[in-house]
Design a protein around this motif. Sequence first.
Motif, PDB file in Angstrom:
ATOM      1  N   VAL A  92      -9.552  -3.901   0.210  1.00  0.00           N
ATOM      2  CA  VAL A  92      -8.498  -4.147   1.197  1.00  0.00           C
ATOM      3  C   VAL A  92      -7.147  -3.932   0.520  1.00  0.00           C
ATOM      4  O   VAL A  92      -6.871  -4.513  -0.527  1.00  0.00           O
ATOM      5  CB  VAL A  92      -8.591  -5.584   1.763  1.00  0.00           C
ATOM      6  N   ILE A  93      -6.337  -3.077   1.117  1.00  0.00           N
ATOM      7  CA  ILE A  93      -4.999  -2.796   0.592  1.00  0.00           C
ATOM      8  C   ILE A  93      -4.014  -3.542   1.483  1.00  0.00           C
ATOM      9  O   ILE A  93      -4.009  -3.363   2.703  1.00  0.00           O
ATOM     10  CB  ILE A  93      -4.705  -1.272   0.581  1.00  0.00           C
ATOM     11  N   HIS A  94      -3.203  -4.401   0.876  1.00  0.00           N
ATOM     12  CA  HIS A  94      -2.311  -5.245   1.692  1.00  0.00           C
ATOM     13  C   HIS A  94      -1.007  -5.567   0.976  1.00  0.00           C
ATOM     14  O   HIS A  94      -0.901  -5.439  -0.245  1.00  0.00           O
ATOM     15  CB  HIS A  94      -3.038  -6.546   2.085  1.00  0.00           C
ATOM     16  N   ASP A  95      -0.032  -5.989   1.761  1.00  0.00           N
ATOM     17  CA  ASP A  95       1.250  -6.436   1.227  1.00  0.00           C
ATOM     18  C   ASP A  95       1.052  -7.788   0.542  1.00  0.00           C
ATOM     19  O   ASP A  95       0.211  -8.577   0.951  1.00  0.00           O
ATOM     20  CB  ASP A  95       2.274  -6.549   2.362  1.00  0.00           C
ATOM     21  N   GLU A  96       1.842  -8.033  -0.499  1.00  0.00           N
ATOM     22  CA  GLU A  96       1.689  -9.276  -1.273  1.00  0.00           C
ATOM     23  C   GLU A  96       3.065  -9.893  -1.538  1.00  0.00           C
ATOM     24  O   GLU A  96       3.895  -9.306  -2.229  1.00  0.00           O
ATOM     25  CB  GLU A  96       0.976  -8.959  -2.596  1.00  0.00           C
ATOM     26  N   LEU A  97       3.276 -11.091  -0.982  1.00  0.00           N
ATOM     27  CA  LEU A  97       4.547 -11.807  -1.138  1.00  0.00           C
ATOM     28  C   LEU A  97       4.781 -12.272  -2.574  1.00  0.00           C
ATOM     29  O   LEU A  97       5.925 -12.378  -3.010  1.00  0.00           O
ATOM     30  CB  LEU A  97       4.551 -13.050  -0.241  1.00  0.00           C
ATOM     31  N   ASP A  98       3.693 -12.580  -3.281  1.00  0.00           N
ATOM     32  CA  ASP A  98       3.819 -13.241  -4.582  1.00  0.00           C
ATOM     33  C   ASP A  98       4.130 -12.307  -5.741  1.00  0.00           C
ATOM     34  O   ASP A  98       4.234 -12.756  -6.878  1.00  0.00           O
ATOM     35  CB  ASP A  98       2.548 -14.051  -4.890  1.00  0.00           C
ATOM     36  N   ILE A  99       4.253 -11.016  -5.465  1.00  0.00           N
ATOM     37  CA  ILE A  99       4.674 -10.094  -6.525  1.00  0.00           C
ATOM     38  C   ILE A  99       5.849  -9.258  -6.019  1.00  0.00           C
ATOM     39  O   ILE A  99       5.934  -8.972  -4.825  1.00  0.00           O
ATOM     40  CB  ILE A  99       3.507  -9.220  -7.065  1.00  0.00           C
ATOM     41  N   PRO A 100       6.796  -8.899  -6.905  1.00  0.00           N
ATOM     42  CA  PRO A 100       8.014  -8.232  -6.447  1.00  0.00           C
ATOM     43  C   PRO A 100       7.788  -6.790  -6.003  1.00  0.00           C
ATOM     44  O   PRO A 100       6.810  -6.154  -6.412  1.00  0.00           O
ATOM     45  CB  PRO A 100       8.926  -8.283  -7.682  1.00  0.00           C
TER      46      PRO A 100
END
Length: 194
Positions: A92-100
């Motif tokens: 699954v390829i997704h956006d991640e808030l916890d990395i810049p």
Amino acid sequence: MAVFKLLVGLGNPGSEYENTRHNAGAQWIEALARQSQCSLRSEKKFFGEFAKAYIGGEECYLLIPTTYMNLSGKSVQAVCQFYKILPEQVLVIHDELDIPPGTVKLKKGGGHGGHNGLKDIISKLGNNRDFGRLRIGIGHPGHASQVASYVLKKAPTEEYDQIEKTIDESLRYCDDIVRGELSNAMNHLHSFKA
């Protein structure tokens, strides 16, 4: 044999969500489809945009759920059931808030970290968390109350460019990733900064 048979890019359908932070995963799959010279087509029975591709000499499937983010699992479940794909064969390829922005991380398994798309996929795969994740950094707005509006907005030009560079860079390692040769991809991508 391909370790990842199904590559899923998360996002929301509709032109109003195009190029928003939350659609980074869908953008990645669109870019991969162009790179692999295959066409994503709307597939009703899979509730999404779907294509068969050959990556690194392996046959696999590309999917962008068109169910809205919070119902992504419905689409993933439909493809997995139809092709008898195991959760651990899904990336699954997704956006991640916890990395810049400008960074990307790859891992197998884990929780949902509050990501509603991942939450739904985990529940529809029978609470199985063994699928792979390619996490595209979008940064955090600073406070939990701002997250919903932040992910649904388009990133400023500089950040958007960083996200695009991250997508381009991670696609260079797609053959390795599909074949499950993750350590080389991780070594490079985890130290990459756009």
